[in-house]
Design an enzyme around this catalytic site. Structure first.
Site, mmCIF file in Angstrom:
data_model
loop_
_atom_site.group_PDB
_atom_site.id
_atom_site.type_symbol
_atom_site.label_atom_id
_atom_site.label_comp_id
_atom_site.label_asym_id
_atom_site.label_seq_id
_atom_site.Cartn_x
_atom_site.Cartn_y
_atom_site.Cartn_z
ATOM 1 N N TYR A 53 1.005 -1.344 0.005
ATOM 2 C CA TYR A 53 0.055 0.068 0.025
ATOM 3 C C TYR A 53 0.744 1.316 0.039
ATOM 4 O O TYR A 53 1.244 1.977 1.175
ATOM 5 C CB TYR A 53 -0.923 0.165 1.229
ATOM 6 C CG TYR A 53 -1.917 -0.979 1.080
ATOM 7 C CD1 TYR A 53 -2.245 -1.572 -0.069
ATOM 8 C CD2 TYR A 53 -2.734 -1.333 2.351
ATOM 9 C CE1 TYR A 53 -3.315 -2.747 -0.144
ATOM 10 C CE2 TYR A 53 -3.859 -2.328 2.195
ATOM 11 C CZ TYR A 53 -4.030 -2.816 0.830
ATOM 12 O OH TYR A 53 -5.006 -3.844 1.088
ATOM 13 N N PRO A 206 -14.702 -8.429 3.986
ATOM 14 C CA PRO A 206 -14.739 -8.162 2.750
ATOM 15 C C PRO A 206 -13.907 -6.931 2.353
ATOM 16 O O PRO A 206 -14.004 -5.809 3.032
ATOM 17 C CB PRO A 206 -16.176 -7.601 2.637
ATOM 18 C CG PRO A 206 -16.942 -8.360 3.782
ATOM 19 C CD PRO A 206 -15.652 -8.301 4.584
ATOM 20 N N LEU A 210 -18.027 -1.287 -0.150
ATOM 21 C CA LEU A 210 -19.028 -0.471 -0.409
ATOM 22 C C LEU A 210 -19.260 -0.183 -1.976
ATOM 23 O O LEU A 210 -20.072 0.860 -2.293
ATOM 24 C CB LEU A 210 -18.618 1.143 -0.125
ATOM 25 C CG LEU A 210 -18.458 1.038 1.647
ATOM 26 C CD1 LEU A 210 -17.974 2.464 1.969
ATOM 27 C CD2 LEU A 210 -19.620 0.807 2.281
ATOM 28 N N GLY A 212 -20.840 -0.152 -5.411
ATOM 29 C CA GLY A 212 -22.352 -0.314 -5.965
ATOM 30 C C GLY A 212 -23.282 0.539 -5.321
ATOM 31 O O GLY A 212 -24.324 0.629 -5.854
#
Length: 294
Positions: A53, A206, A210, A212
């Protein structure tokens, strides 16, 4: 804040995905640290990072170092915070992502991550993505060796199939504690992996939870647009954000789920944290389920 089980301990039901604090268009360090502190203030005790990252070449571990500094500067107790990091991917600085999950690379990467985080043992170390050039059993075997060596306390795997979960579970046994795949209102490809994780008593984290529900998706002609509309509709009735509704929907999917929404502003993660206390009604869940693409 509600809590769930992960890595043989309890963590907040909603975590912080720290990637936006270090990649392209990242905030300055003052705002980045404030975002981490806002998460801690809201009761979040799980922070998800990775050695890859970062934005530019030569910045390996940027996010891990940032998280370590933010925790050190926090005024309260952080001994209960689980920092989960990952190894096995790279970023050459041109915006692309590479995969490198050979055993020796993973072992070196884990030791380097522990040093950047300032810990003797990493609480949760995740294999970021299967390497198609390396046998899966060899990559997972490196995680087992890291557990045996005391470099990491628990192992996780990410971006995996059900077959890879089963094989990793056979190799790692109780040392395997989590699976991290993409899963959101718009992306349901990992439904089988979620079910298997719950069956094996693994936490399911997950990423991009967010997807969608942004307003930009509401103009689209496909399934995610109608799903986004439903989440906004429920949010308006409850007087909360659509993001909170999406995270509450995810939490209702299974007790194994611990979403890790990304954030680059204190207000964003404070809002996401409130989803842990938002319980959707049976009717609301049915409303959302009817419009979520399968």
């Amino acid at each position: 804040m509600r809590y769930r089980t992960l890595a043989h301990t309890t963590v907040s039901a909603v975590g912080l995905g720290a990637m936006p604090l270090s990649i392209e268009h990242r905030p300055d360090e003052t705002r980045a640290v404030a975002t981490v502190h806002a998460a801690l203030d809201a009761g979040i005790t799980l922070i998800d990072t990775a050695d890859s990252y970062h934005w530019h070449a030569g910045e390996v571990g940027h996010n891990e170092l940032l998280i370590a500094r933010a925790l050190a500067r926090y005024g309260g107790d952080t001994s209960h915070v689980l920092v989960a990091t990952k190894g096995g991917r790279g970023r050459p600085g041109d915006g692309s992502w590479t995969v490198a999950a050979g055993p020796e690379h993973l072992k070196r990467a884990a030791r380097a991550s522990a040093g950047r985080l300032g810990v003797e043992a990493i609480g949760l170390y995740q294999l970021h993505k299967p390497d198609p050039t390396v046998p899966w059993a060899e990559s997972v075997g490196a995680l087992r060796d890291l557990v045996d060596a005391g470099t990491i306390r628990a192992a996780g795997i990410s971006n995996v199939t059900t077959a890879q979960i089963r094989e990793a579970h056979e190799i790692l046994g109780s040392s395997l504690v989590s699976v991290q795949n993409q899963y959101s209102p718009a992306v349901r490809d990992s439904e089988a992996e979620l079910r298997l994780s719950a069956q094996l008593d693994l936490a399911f984290l997950p990423w991009s939870p967010l997807g969608g529900i942004s307003r930009s998706s509401l103009d689209g002609p496909s399934g995610p647009a109608s799903a986004g509309t439903a989440f906004h509709r429920v949010a308006a009735r409850r007087g909360v954000s659509p993001q909170q509704v999406a995270l509450a929907w995810l939490l209702a999917r299974s007790p194994a789920v611990v979403p890790v929404p990304g954030a680059s502003r204190p207000a964003s993660i404070a809002d996401s944290a409130r989803a842990a206390d938002l319980e959707l009604s049976v009717a609301e869940l049915a409303d959302l389920e009817e419009t979520v693409p399968v």
